[in-house]
Design a protein around this motif. Structure first.
Motif, PDB file in Angstrom:
ATOM      1  N   ASP A 103      -7.931   3.748  10.445  1.00 11.93           N
ATOM      2  CA  ASP A 103      -8.006   4.136   9.033  1.00 11.93           C
ATOM      3  C   ASP A 103      -6.603   4.186   8.415  1.00 11.93           C
ATOM      4  O   ASP A 103      -6.408   3.760   7.284  1.00 11.93           O
ATOM      5  CB  ASP A 103      -8.700   5.496   8.898  1.00 11.93           C
ATOM      6  CG  ASP A 103      -8.839   5.909   7.450  1.00 11.93           C
ATOM      7  OD1 ASP A 103      -9.427   5.131   6.673  1.00 11.93           O
ATOM      8  OD2 ASP A 103      -8.341   6.998   7.098  1.00 11.93           O
ATOM      9  N   MET A 104      -5.633   4.673   9.167  1.00 14.77           N
ATOM     10  CA  MET A 104      -4.271   4.751   8.663  1.00 14.77           C
ATOM     11  C   MET A 104      -3.725   3.352   8.359  1.00 14.77           C
ATOM     12  O   MET A 104      -3.056   3.146   7.346  1.00 14.77           O
ATOM     13  CB  MET A 104      -3.356   5.469   9.658  1.00 14.77           C
ATOM     14  CG  MET A 104      -1.966   5.724   9.115  1.00 14.77           C
ATOM     15  SD  MET A 104      -0.884   6.549  10.292  1.00 14.77           S
ATOM     16  CE  MET A 104      -1.539   8.198  10.275  1.00 14.77           C
ATOM     17  N   ALA A 105      -4.028   2.379   9.222  1.00 13.95           N
ATOM     18  CA  ALA A 105      -3.578   1.002   8.982  1.00 13.95           C
ATOM     19  C   ALA A 105      -4.257   0.432   7.742  1.00 13.95           C
ATOM     20  O   ALA A 105      -3.610  -0.247   6.931  1.00 13.95           O
ATOM     21  CB  ALA A 105      -3.864   0.132  10.199  1.00 13.95           C
ATOM     22  N   ARG A 106      -5.532   0.722   7.568  1.00 12.72           N
ATOM     23  CA  ARG A 106      -6.246   0.241   6.375  1.00 12.72           C
ATOM     24  C   ARG A 106      -5.643   0.840   5.114  1.00 12.72           C
ATOM     25  O   ARG A 106      -5.468   0.153   4.102  1.00 12.72           O
ATOM     26  CB  ARG A 106      -7.733   0.579   6.485  1.00 12.72           C
ATOM     27  CG  ARG A 106      -8.464  -0.251   7.522  1.00 12.72           C
ATOM     28  CD  ARG A 106      -9.950   0.087   7.590  1.00 12.72           C
ATOM     29  NE  ARG A 106     -10.599  -0.657   8.641  1.00 12.72           N
ATOM     30  CZ  ARG A 106     -11.010  -0.121   9.796  1.00 12.72           C
ATOM     31  NH1 ARG A 106     -10.869   1.170  10.035  1.00 12.72           N
ATOM     32  NH2 ARG A 106     -11.584  -0.879  10.705  1.00 12.72           N
ATOM     33  N   PHE A 115       1.718  -1.162  -4.132  1.00  9.77           N
ATOM     34  CA  PHE A 115       3.149  -1.215  -4.437  1.00  9.77           C
ATOM     35  C   PHE A 115       3.688  -2.649  -4.451  1.00  9.77           C
ATOM     36  O   PHE A 115       4.900  -2.860  -4.436  1.00  9.77           O
ATOM     37  CB  PHE A 115       3.937  -0.373  -3.440  1.00  9.77           C
ATOM     38  CG  PHE A 115       3.749   1.098  -3.649  1.00  9.77           C
ATOM     39  CD1 PHE A 115       4.281   1.732  -4.755  1.00  9.77           C
ATOM     40  CD2 PHE A 115       3.009   1.845  -2.750  1.00  9.77           C
ATOM     41  CE1 PHE A 115       4.096   3.089  -4.962  1.00  9.77           C
ATOM     42  CE2 PHE A 115       2.820   3.199  -2.939  1.00  9.77           C
ATOM     43  CZ  PHE A 115       3.359   3.830  -4.048  1.00  9.77           C
ATOM     44  N   ASN A 116       2.781  -3.630  -4.503  1.00 11.48           N
ATOM     45  CA  ASN A 116       3.143  -5.038  -4.568  1.00 11.48           C
ATOM     46  C   ASN A 116       4.103  -5.428  -3.439  1.00 11.48           C
ATOM     47  O   ASN A 116       5.163  -6.018  -3.674  1.00 11.48           O
ATOM     48  CB  ASN A 116       3.741  -5.381  -5.937  1.00 11.48           C
ATOM     49  CG  ASN A 116       3.783  -6.870  -6.173  1.00 11.48           C
ATOM     50  OD1 ASN A 116       3.013  -7.613  -5.564  1.00 11.48           O
ATOM     51  ND2 ASN A 116       4.669  -7.315  -7.038  1.00 11.48           N
ATOM     52  N   ASP A 117       3.704  -5.082  -2.219  1.00 13.30           N
ATOM     53  CA  ASP A 117       4.501  -5.381  -1.025  1.00 13.30           C
ATOM     54  C   ASP A 117       3.668  -6.257  -0.097  1.00 13.30           C
ATOM     55  O   ASP A 117       3.062  -5.761   0.858  1.00 13.30           O
ATOM     56  CB  ASP A 117       4.909  -4.070  -0.341  1.00 13.30           C
ATOM     57  CG  ASP A 117       5.740  -4.289   0.909  1.00 13.30           C
ATOM     58  OD1 ASP A 117       6.186  -5.431   1.152  1.00 13.30           O
ATOM     59  OD2 ASP A 117       5.942  -3.310   1.660  1.00 13.30           O
ATOM     60  N   PRO A 118       3.615  -7.571  -0.358  1.00 16.24           N
ATOM     61  CA  PRO A 118       2.779  -8.435   0.481  1.00 16.24           C
ATOM     62  C   PRO A 118       3.237  -8.482   1.935  1.00 16.24           C
ATOM     63  O   PRO A 118       2.402  -8.616   2.837  1.00 16.24           O
ATOM     64  CB  PRO A 118       2.886  -9.806  -0.184  1.00 16.24           C
ATOM     65  CG  PRO A 118       4.063  -9.742  -1.087  1.00 16.24           C
ATOM     66  CD  PRO A 118       4.281  -8.308  -1.425  1.00 16.24           C
ATOM     67  N   ASP A 119       4.543  -8.371   2.175  1.00 14.36           N
ATOM     68  CA  ASP A 119       5.030  -8.364   3.565  1.00 14.36           C
ATOM     69  C   ASP A 119       4.533  -7.126   4.305  1.00 14.36           C
ATOM     70  O   ASP A 119       4.111  -7.211   5.461  1.00 14.36           O
ATOM     71  CB  ASP A 119       6.560  -8.413   3.611  1.00 14.36           C
ATOM     72  CG  ASP A 119       7.108  -9.742   3.130  1.00 14.36           C
ATOM     73  OD1 ASP A 119       6.383 -10.758   3.224  1.00 14.36           O
ATOM     74  OD2 ASP A 119       8.266  -9.762   2.660  1.00 14.36           O
ATOM     75  N   TYR A 124       0.835  -4.503   8.245  1.00 14.04           N
ATOM     76  CA  TYR A 124      -0.245  -3.557   8.560  1.00 14.04           C
ATOM     77  C   TYR A 124      -1.520  -4.292   8.958  1.00 14.04           C
ATOM     78  O   TYR A 124      -2.260  -3.828   9.820  1.00 14.04           O
ATOM     79  CB  TYR A 124      -0.511  -2.608   7.385  1.00 14.04           C
ATOM     80  CG  TYR A 124       0.391  -1.400   7.401  1.00 14.04           C
ATOM     81  CD1 TYR A 124       0.208  -0.394   8.346  1.00 14.04           C
ATOM     82  CD2 TYR A 124       1.414  -1.260   6.488  1.00 14.04           C
ATOM     83  CE1 TYR A 124       1.023   0.708   8.373  1.00 14.04           C
ATOM     84  CE2 TYR A 124       2.243  -0.155   6.509  1.00 14.04           C
ATOM     85  CZ  TYR A 124       2.046   0.824   7.449  1.00 14.04           C
ATOM     86  OH  TYR A 124       2.861   1.921   7.485  1.00 14.04           O
ATOM     87  N   GLN A 125      -1.792  -5.447   8.331  1.00 13.33           N
ATOM     88  CA  GLN A 125      -2.976  -6.223   8.712  1.00 13.33           C
ATOM     89  C   GLN A 125      -2.829  -6.719  10.144  1.00 13.33           C
ATOM     90  O   GLN A 125      -3.787  -6.685  10.912  1.00 13.33           O
ATOM     91  CB  GLN A 125      -3.182  -7.400   7.754  1.00 13.33           C
ATOM     92  CG  GLN A 125      -4.436  -8.195   8.055  1.00 13.33           C
ATOM     93  CD  GLN A 125      -5.706  -7.377   7.909  1.00 13.33           C
ATOM     94  OE1 GLN A 125      -5.941  -6.780   6.867  1.00 13.33           O
ATOM     95  NE2 GLN A 125      -6.525  -7.329   8.951  1.00 13.33           N
TER      96      GLN A 125
END
Length: 138
Positions: A103-106, A115-119, A124-125
């Motif tokens: 859940d924390m990773a999700r 926050f517009n942080d695709p990296d 996290y994915q």
């Protein structure tokens, strides 16, 4: 004039001392690498990321790195998830509470998107994918 080849008594002893130190360090490192404690694994050897302490996740992550199944770079979101801060911003892990790291990773993915942080979302994915894969292994 005498030309010194560099093989005087001090340099020979220093080289021997360095080799002895390196051998001792290598033995200590090898012993540390051999240590496993498996607290985060259930009886079948699977990790239960839905109910782990932060220390158990750290131990699992370190074992994954030691075994070569994970790189230090890939472990960055796991390191973030193992941190807990008190009200003053000081890292602490005195509670030993059980946490649902899936859940924390999700939530980390959602926050990274917010926050517009695709990296960050990608890291996290990747962590979520690793946890889900390890959870399914028997």
């Amino acid at each position: 004039m005498k030309v010194d080849s560099g093989s005087d008594w001090m340099s020979i002893n220093r080289a021997a001392a360095n080799r002895a130190y390196d051998a001792g360090t290598s033995a200590a490192f090898a012993a540390a690498m051999a240590e496993t404690d498996g607290k985060s694994d259930d009886a079948s050897g699977r990790a239960d990321f839905t109910s782990m302490t932060r220390q158990e996740l750290r131990d699992w992550m370190n074992e994954e790195i030691r075994s070569g199944r994970m790189t230090v770079e890939i472990s960055s979101p796991f390191i973030t998830m193992t941190l807990q801060f008190d009200g003053f911003g000081t890292p602490t892990d005195l509670t030993g509470e059980r946490v649902d790291f899936l859940d924390m990773a999700r939530r980390g993915i959602e926050a990274a998107h917010y926050f517009n942080d695709p990296d960050g979302a990608e890291r996290y994915q990747a962590a979520l994918d690793i946890m889900l894969a390890r959870q399914e292994e028997a």
